[in-house]
Every structure is written in structure tokens, then in C-alpha cells.
Design a protein around this motif. Structure first.
Motif, mmCIF file in Angstrom:
data_model
loop_
_atom_site.group_PDB
_atom_site.id
_atom_site.type_symbol
_atom_site.label_atom_id
_atom_site.label_comp_id
_atom_site.label_asym_id
_atom_site.label_seq_id
_atom_site.Cartn_x
_atom_site.Cartn_y
_atom_site.Cartn_z
ATOM 1 N N VAL A 79 -1.733 13.464 4.744
ATOM 2 C CA VAL A 79 -1.524 13.866 4.068
ATOM 3 C C VAL A 79 -1.304 14.823 2.802
ATOM 4 O O VAL A 79 -0.482 15.713 3.610
ATOM 5 N N ASP A 80 -0.702 14.722 1.621
ATOM 6 C CA ASP A 80 -0.667 16.150 1.011
ATOM 7 C C ASP A 80 -1.653 16.983 0.892
ATOM 8 O O ASP A 80 -3.024 16.941 0.881
ATOM 9 N N PRO A 81 -1.101 18.080 1.354
ATOM 10 C CA PRO A 81 -1.877 19.091 0.618
ATOM 11 C C PRO A 81 -2.702 19.899 -0.294
ATOM 12 O O PRO A 81 -3.769 20.346 0.072
ATOM 13 N N ASP A 82 -2.352 19.375 -1.089
ATOM 14 C CA ASP A 82 -3.263 19.879 -1.795
ATOM 15 C C ASP A 82 -3.685 18.714 -2.755
ATOM 16 O O ASP A 82 -4.762 18.967 -3.905
ATOM 17 N N LEU A 135 -3.486 10.302 1.247
ATOM 18 C CA LEU A 135 -2.315 9.664 1.304
ATOM 19 C C LEU A 135 -0.892 10.123 0.877
ATOM 20 O O LEU A 135 -0.720 9.917 -0.233
ATOM 21 N N ASP A 136 0.201 10.246 1.803
ATOM 22 C CA ASP A 136 1.524 10.367 1.142
ATOM 23 C C ASP A 136 1.833 9.711 1.271
ATOM 24 O O ASP A 136 2.454 8.890 2.231
ATOM 25 N N PRO A 137 2.745 9.216 -0.065
ATOM 26 C CA PRO A 137 3.141 7.174 0.341
ATOM 27 C C PRO A 137 4.575 7.568 1.088
ATOM 28 O O PRO A 137 4.709 6.912 1.577
ATOM 29 N N ASP A 138 5.290 9.024 1.353
ATOM 30 C CA ASP A 138 6.319 9.115 1.967
ATOM 31 C C ASP A 138 5.878 9.071 3.282
ATOM 32 O O ASP A 138 6.402 8.203 4.316
ATOM 33 N N THR A 141 2.390 -4.374 10.307
ATOM 34 C CA THR A 141 1.741 -3.491 9.385
ATOM 35 C C THR A 141 1.651 -4.838 7.526
ATOM 36 O O THR A 141 2.567 -5.691 7.656
ATOM 37 N N ARG A 142 0.171 -4.999 7.603
ATOM 38 C CA ARG A 142 -0.387 -5.828 7.176
ATOM 39 C C ARG A 142 -1.175 -5.786 5.870
ATOM 40 O O ARG A 142 -0.770 -5.947 4.491
ATOM 41 N N ALA A 143 -1.890 -4.461 6.012
ATOM 42 C CA ALA A 143 -2.146 -3.468 4.034
ATOM 43 C C ALA A 143 -1.545 -2.150 4.107
ATOM 44 O O ALA A 143 -1.785 -1.317 5.685
ATOM 45 N N ILE A 144 -2.302 -2.082 3.409
ATOM 46 C CA ILE A 144 -2.290 -0.146 3.425
ATOM 47 C C ILE A 144 -4.079 0.267 2.675
ATOM 48 O O ILE A 144 -4.139 -0.615 1.274
ATOM 49 N N MET A 145 -4.355 0.870 3.586
ATOM 50 C CA MET A 145 -6.093 1.225 2.522
ATOM 51 C C MET A 145 -5.754 2.881 2.585
ATOM 52 O O MET A 145 -6.302 3.468 2.649
ATOM 53 N N PRO A 146 -6.045 3.304 0.282
ATOM 54 C CA PRO A 146 -5.462 4.244 0.105
ATOM 55 C C PRO A 146 -7.083 4.667 -0.050
ATOM 56 O O PRO A 146 -7.889 4.080 -0.347
ATOM 57 N N ALA A 178 -5.818 8.883 -5.301
ATOM 58 C CA ALA A 178 -4.601 8.407 -4.541
ATOM 59 C C ALA A 178 -3.066 8.532 -5.416
ATOM 60 O O ALA A 178 -3.220 8.274 -6.894
ATOM 61 N N ASP A 179 -2.223 8.638 -5.543
ATOM 62 C CA ASP A 179 -0.613 9.010 -6.081
ATOM 63 C C ASP A 179 -0.563 7.051 -5.948
ATOM 64 O O ASP A 179 0.336 6.955 -5.188
#
Ligand SMILES: *Cc1c(COP(=O)(O)O)cnc(C)c1O
Length: 456
Positions: free
Chosen positions: A158-161, A165-168, A178-183, A191-192
Motif C-alpha cells: 500500500v501507499d504509506p501516506d 492499494l499502490d497501483p504500480d 489474475t481475474r479481478a482487482i479488489m481495491p 483508493a487511487d
């Protein structure tokens, strides 16, 4: 009235940077002496007067009023206790109103947020051999919803600030399974999503938003939960909108939402035919009644939380050692399930977070550190790696790599050292005086940081 509030605001901001002695004169004119005095003096931890008497901040929780109680009594007397008994019971009514409230086409209520997420995973046909990318900094319900379909939850850092979830990192972990992203919109703040949606489109992945903490929060003109393919909410007792245990799936794709209905109805469609794999996750009419009964004030309570959260964010702007959660561009509002801040001990004379929390608690303001650890450091991982079923579904090389991927340093730092938060659902409904108490307790500890730790 308005003028006075403004002067007070200016005052607190001023004190953060200026010396107390020079600030004392003009303050008396502004009538804010009590605030100043309360912030001065010895730390309560070292025997001084506390900023406030210890005890919960905010009105009693969960929210209850006469209208809510009447709605529950009415449901009891109606003898309509299951949603399948009537088309216009509390659950179907709630689904319509909630969809309209957050700005989406359809809503299917479930028995919990975990059940809502699990319904989405199953409705999208995700199962054994598939992978879903998500955050380690979340409620276990997020992970559980992927595991119950025997898919693999792939946690990325994750992003520390922002704690999101960190997209990179998401993009780095995408593979052919991979089938899905669960932000997860942690603490009810977006989230971003701009970057996450772009990655999902590029790789042909589904997006299930875990908006379990994010009721009514908005980002780039949309309600959280309505940006991805499907979104999920929780109405567990601690959440900003609560009915004890409850959840909901929302979405704009009618066919997919019908599938969600069928899944949470043990595979039985609205027409009554038995079509697919699904547990029984139906919300009951009493839970629907508690939700319907609190509808009249939902927007107003959301507005108060945002006003208070913005007030605190503004007050803490000049304090370098405690930085409120980073918001991404386009964040319009939050649900503030928690109000999260990043603690930098270097600005507090090296005092460990635990000492800082103890000192603020002594001033009568109880802050915490949210979850004890990221979910990548919990025993369930070795449990699934030891299961024959997972060993059959994924190659030994993949499972080895999976285990090695549990190195998530930002998440570790947040949970071990930097997260300072308080539960917002009820706390942020308190008056401005209590918000000032929170700020003053923090500022008093900051100003006395040299007494807090003598030889860092
Ligand atoms: C509460 C929560 C869940 C689970 O919801 P339940 O209603 O408790 O099952 C999932 N994800 C997040 C982010 C949550 O806060």
C-alpha cells in the motif's frame, strides 16, 4: 456566530507554530482562553490536568431514534420477516433507496459485507485457480470473500501516506490467472481509482470495490462503490451506516446484478429456477427495518462527519508529526469509518507510537492503531498453503512465489509504527468542542514532547 468560530479556528492554527506566551494576549480578546489553558501545563501522563475527562467522544452508538424503533416494531407486527414474503418489504425498499442514494442502478442486500464481496466473486465466475489482487491493510472479510470461492487473494503493498492499494504494485503482480482487482477504500476514503481502473481496462480485469467503509463517500463525481464493475458495503454495527450485521452489492449492469441476486439466494433466480452455485446470504427484514428506519438522517450524519473531519484536517495542517490520511485528486468527501493519521516519531522527540498514544489517552482522548497487523502476516496463509486443494489448483512454483510475495514493507511500517486513528462513525458526530479537545490533546503532547522522552 460564524465570526466567532472563525477566530477560534485561526487561533488554534496560530498556536501550533507560535510560542504560547506571545499568543496569550490576543487570545483573551478572542475569548479562547480555556482552549489555551487546557493546552498548556504539565502532561496528564506526568501528573498534570487532562484536556478532557476520559470517556467516549460522540453520541451513543449505534444510532437509534423513535422512527427507527417504530419501523422495527412495524416489521415485527407485519409478520413479513423474510424478503421473499413480500415485494415491498423493508429489504426490497432499502435496496431501491440505497441505490438511489449513492447513485447506481441496482442494489442487492446481503447478510454482511463479507457476504456481499463473496457474492461478487462468485457472480463473476471467479474460482479455483483464479487470482484476485487486493490490499493487505483491510478487514479479514475482504480476504475471506476470495478464499470462500477457493481463489487466491494476492496482496500487494500500500501507499504509506494514503494506506491504499499502490497501483504500480498491482500491475507488477498481474499474471495469466489474475481475474479481478479488489481495491479497498480504507477508512471510507477513495483508493487511487483513476489508476486502478486504467490498469484493469488495460489487462481486461474486473474491479470489485470494497466500499464496506465508504457509505455515501464521493470521488470524481461518483459514489464509491459505483466506479468498478461491482461495489460492496457493510452495515456491521461499527460502520457509518449500521444494522448489526448486513451488507449490499451495488452495480449498473442489470444482468450481472441479477446474477448477484441469484448467487445470494442459494442459486435460485428471481423467477424461481435453480441456476448456479450460491450460498444463502439473504438480508432479513429486521435488518432492513433498522436500515430503512435511519434513512431520514443518513445524509445529515454524513455531512457532520465530513465537516468535523475537514475541521481536524485543517487544524492538523501545521503539525508536521501527525499527518492526516492522504487523499487522491478528485476526492470530494469521505465516510470516515476511521480518521487515520501518519505518526512521525522524529517530530515527537523520538517517542515511540505507543508512548504517544499513552500520553494522548492520559489527556482524555483515546486514539488507536486500527488493525494489529497487515493480513499478509496472519496464520491463514500457511493454512491455505498446507491444503491439498490449493496444492492441486496452483503449481508448487506459484505457491512458493506467493509465499515470497508476503514482503510488504509499507504495510508493515503503517501497522507497526505509523498508524494513529480513531473510529469515526460515532466520534465524528460529536460537537466542535470535542474536535477541539482532540486537537488540543494532540497539540499538548506535541508541545511537551521534550518532557515525554528525556534522552531519546
Ligand atoms: C467491515 C468490512 C468488511 C466486512 O464486512 P462485514 O459486514 O463485517 O462482513 C470488509 N471490508 C472492509 C474494508 C470492512 O471494513
Amino acid at each position: 456566530m460564524k465570526k466567532k468560530a472563525l477566530s477560534r479556528r485561526k487561533f488554534i492554527t496560530g498556536v501550533a507554530g507560535a510560542s504560547l506566551a506571545t499568543a496569550a494576549g490576543p487570545l483573551q480578546v478572542l475569548g479562547s482562553v480555556t482552549i489555551l489553558n487546557r493546552r498548556q501545563g504539565k502532561l496528564a501522563l506526568l501528573g498534570g490536568e487532562p484536556v478532557r475527562r476520559a470517556g467516549p467522544i460522540g453520541p451513543p452508538w449505534p444510532y437509534v431514534d423513535d422512527h427507527l424503533v417504530d419501523t422495527v416494531v412495524k416489521t415485527t407486527k407485519s409478520r413479513i420477516w423474510s424478503r421473499v414474503q413480500a415485494a415491498n418489504g423493508t429489504v426490497p425498499s432499502f435496496e431501491k433507496e440505497f441505490a438511489a442514494l449513492i447513485g447506481t442502478g441496482y442494489c442487492v442486500a446481503t447478510g454482511s459485507g463479507t457476504q456481499a464481496l463473496s457474492t461478487c466473486v462468485e457472480a463473476l465466475g471467479i474460482g479455483p485457480g483464479d487470482e484476485v489482487i487486493t490490499s493487505p491493510y483491510t478487514d479479514m472479510g475482504t480476504i475471506s470473500s476470495i478464499l470462500t470461492s477457493r481463489a487466491l487473494p494476492v496482496m500487494v503493498d500500500v501507499d504509506p501516506d494514503s494506506y491504499q492499494l499502490d497501483p504500480d504494485e498491482v500491475e507488477k503482480r498481474i499474471n495469466s490467472n489474475t481475474r479481478a482487482i479488489m481495491p479497498v477504500h480504507i477508512f471510507g476514503v477513495a483508493a487511487d481509482m483513476e489508476h486502478i481502473m486504467a490498469i484493469a481496462r488495460k489487462h481486461g480485469l474486473k474491479v470489485i470495490e470494497d466500499a464496506c467503509q465508504s457509505h455515501l463517500a464521493r470521488y470524481q463525481g461518483k459514489g464509491l462503490g459505483t466506479i468498478g464493475d461491482l461495489g460492496c458495503f457493510s452495515f456491521q454495527a461499527s460502520k457509518p451506516v449500521a444494522c448489526g450485521e448486513g451488507g449490499a452489492v451495488v452495480g449498473n449492469d442489470q444482468a450481472l446484478m441479477d446474477e448477484c441476486y441469484t448467487v445470494q439466494n442459494h442459486g435460485t433466480s428471481r423467477k424461481g429456477s435453480n441456476e448456479t452455485i450460491g450460498p444463502k446470504y439473504r438480508m432479513n427484514e429486521f435488518e432492513g427495518a433498522v436500515l430503512m428506519g435511519q434513512f431520514p438522517g443518513i445524509r445529515e450524519r454524513f455531512r457532520i462527519r465530513n465537516e468535523n473531519a475537514n475541521y481536524l484536517r485543517d487544524k492538523l495542517k501545521d503539525l508536521p508529526g501527525l499527518v492526516p490520511q492522504k487523499h487522491y485528486p478528485g476526492t470530494e468527501s469521505g465516510a470516515y469509518y476511521h480518521f487515520g493519521m501518519t505518526y512521525h516519531k522524529d517530530h515527537f522527540n523520538g517517542a515511540a507510537r505507543s508512548l504517544f498514544l499513552k500520553a494522548v489517552a492520559a489527556e482524555g482522548v483515546s486514539l488507536g492503531s486500527y488493525i494489529r497487523t497487515g493480513l499478509h502476516r496472519e496464520p491463514w496463509i500457511d493454512h491455505i498453503l498446507g491444503l491439498e486443494s490449493y496444492q492441486k489448483m496452483y503449481t508448487a512454483a506459484r505457491l512458493k512465489e506467493y509465499k515470497e510475495g508476503m514482503h510488504l514493507p509499507n504495510c508493515d511500517r503503517i501497522s507497526d509504527e505509523t498508524m494513529v486513528s480513531f473510529w469515526g462513525s460515532g466520534t465524528l458526530l460529536a460537537g466542535k468542542d470535542e474536535m477541539d479537545n482532540i486537537v488540543n490533546a494532540i497539540m499538548k503532547v506535541y508541545e511537551n514532547r521534550n518532557a515525554l522522552i528525556k534522552n531519546p
